[in-house]
Scaffold this active site. Structure first.
Site, PDB file in Angstrom:
ATOM      1  N   PRO A   1     -11.558   2.548   7.555  1.00 37.51           N
ATOM      2  CG  PRO A   1     -13.113   1.563   8.960  1.00 37.51           C
ATOM      3  CD  PRO A   1     -12.746   2.893   8.602  1.00 37.51           C
TER       4      PRO A   1
ATOM      5  CG  MET B   1      -1.972  -0.893   1.050  1.00 39.75           C
ATOM      6  SD  MET B   1      -3.364  -0.669  -0.371  1.00 39.75           S
ATOM      7  CE  MET B   1      -3.861   0.535   0.335  1.00 39.75           C
TER       8      MET B   1
ATOM      9  CG  PHE C   1      -8.733   5.275   2.078  1.00 40.16           C
ATOM     10  CD1 PHE C   1      -8.856   6.407   2.101  1.00 40.16           C
ATOM     11  CD2 PHE C   1      -8.091   4.661   3.003  1.00 40.16           C
ATOM     12  CE1 PHE C   1      -8.389   7.110   3.084  1.00 40.16           C
ATOM     13  CE2 PHE C   1      -7.515   5.190   4.175  1.00 40.16           C
ATOM     14  CZ  PHE C   1      -7.653   6.667   4.314  1.00 40.16           C
TER      15      PHE C   1
ATOM     16  CG  HIS D   1      -9.644  -9.268   4.215  1.00 33.08           C
ATOM     17  ND1 HIS D   1     -11.058  -9.464   4.446  1.00 33.08           N
ATOM     18  CD2 HIS D   1      -9.202  -8.365   3.548  1.00 33.08           C
ATOM     19  CE1 HIS D   1     -11.519  -8.013   4.310  1.00 33.08           C
ATOM     20  NE2 HIS D   1     -10.226  -7.455   3.909  1.00 33.08           N
TER      21      HIS D   1
ATOM     22  CE  LYS E   1      -8.596  -7.647   7.504  1.00 34.04           C
ATOM     23  NZ  LYS E   1      -7.731  -6.231   7.310  1.00 34.04           N
TER      24      LYS E   1
ATOM     25  N   GLY F   1     -11.916  -4.418   9.415  1.00 30.20           N
ATOM     26  CA  GLY F   1     -12.409  -2.978   9.831  1.00 30.20           C
ATOM     27  C   GLY F   1     -13.502  -2.727   8.731  1.00 30.20           C
TER      28      GLY F   1
END
Length: 252
Positions: free
Chosen positions: A112, A1, A114, A141, A145, A151
């Site tokens: 949590p 990210m 975007f 996921h 994770k 979230g």
């Protein structure tokens, strides 16, 4: 990210990359580390080093729950507006960070998710729960994770709970033969977390009614899908004071 954020900033002429943090990368150029070529911005090993090396307006944090709180607090203390995509904050931490950011006159954001599509999925789910109150959430996921449920699913559950009265679902006499088979309990409904290799990020909100079901699903396939939301957050957070929880509050 972090690499995706660097790419996005470098590709937007209205934004400027002034610092980057990569504790395990060494003194590498942030642009090269992100696959975009030399930028002249060397990655720092600590957040304090990065904030001392350049005057930043905004910090974007996609780290892990163990350090996100301290990073956010440090940024505010340095007069930098934090935008955080890491989950795991307690209500007490959020309240403290909100107070601190207001004292500094800075905007802050903890989101949590975007992804604009994911935000719409949450809003559609909250709207549907007014009319179809029997609901369950299934989120998927990758197996690495750290937190469960995600979230995003917790935020979805919060929005649903604001739109509908608590309703304990299922047979009142049901019995779990295997503990946890019915998922995590939240405000009368269940959240199920799937963790498998090969999965990126997906969520399905399933509503049941007489003779019908409604499924609202969002799938993320690439980290780049989060960057339009991060871009909007970077620009809009400059006009806020205090901590905002949830990217939906920045969407017009």
């Amino acid at each position: 990210m972090g690499r995706e954020v660097v790419k996005m900033v470098l590709e937007d002429e209205t934004l400027e990359l002034v610092a980057a943090v990569a504790p395990s990368a060494g003194a590498v150029d942030a642009g090269i580390f992100a696959g975009k070529g030399n930028t002249g911005v060397l990655a720092s090993t600590t957040l304090e080093e990065a904030l001392n090396s350049a005057k930043a307006d905004v910090l974007v944090d996609f780290t892990v729950p163990q350090v996100a709180y301290s990073n956010t607090k440090t940024a505010i203390e340095y007069g930098v507006r934090p935008i955080v995509g890491t989950t795991g904050f307690t209500p007490e931490q959020i309240e403290e960070l909100d107070k601190l950011s207001k004292e500094k006159g800075l905007g802050a954001l903890i989101a949590p998710n975007f992804s604009i599509g994911a935000i719409l999925m949450m809003q559609f789910a909250a709207q549907a729960s007014k009319y179809m109150p029997h609901v369950e959430i299934i989120e998927y996921h990758g197996d690495q994770k750290l937190d469960a449920p995600s979230g995003t699913s917790i935020k979805t559950a919060e929005l649903i709970s604001q739109a509908r009265e608590e309703l304990r679902q299922g047979n009142p006499n049901e019995h779990e033969i295997i503990e946890g088979a019915r998922g995590g309990y939240y405000n009368g409904f269940r959240i199920h977390s799937v963790r498998l290799p090969g999965v990126f990020a997906q969520q399905e909100v399933v509503f049941g009614g007489y003779g019908q079901t409604l499924k609202i699903r969002h799938d993320s396939y690439d980290r780049a899908g989060y960057m339009p939301g991060v871009n909007v957050a970077i620009k809009k957070i400059m006009t806020y004071s205090g901590l905002i929880y949830g990217f939906e509050h920045l969407m017009d």
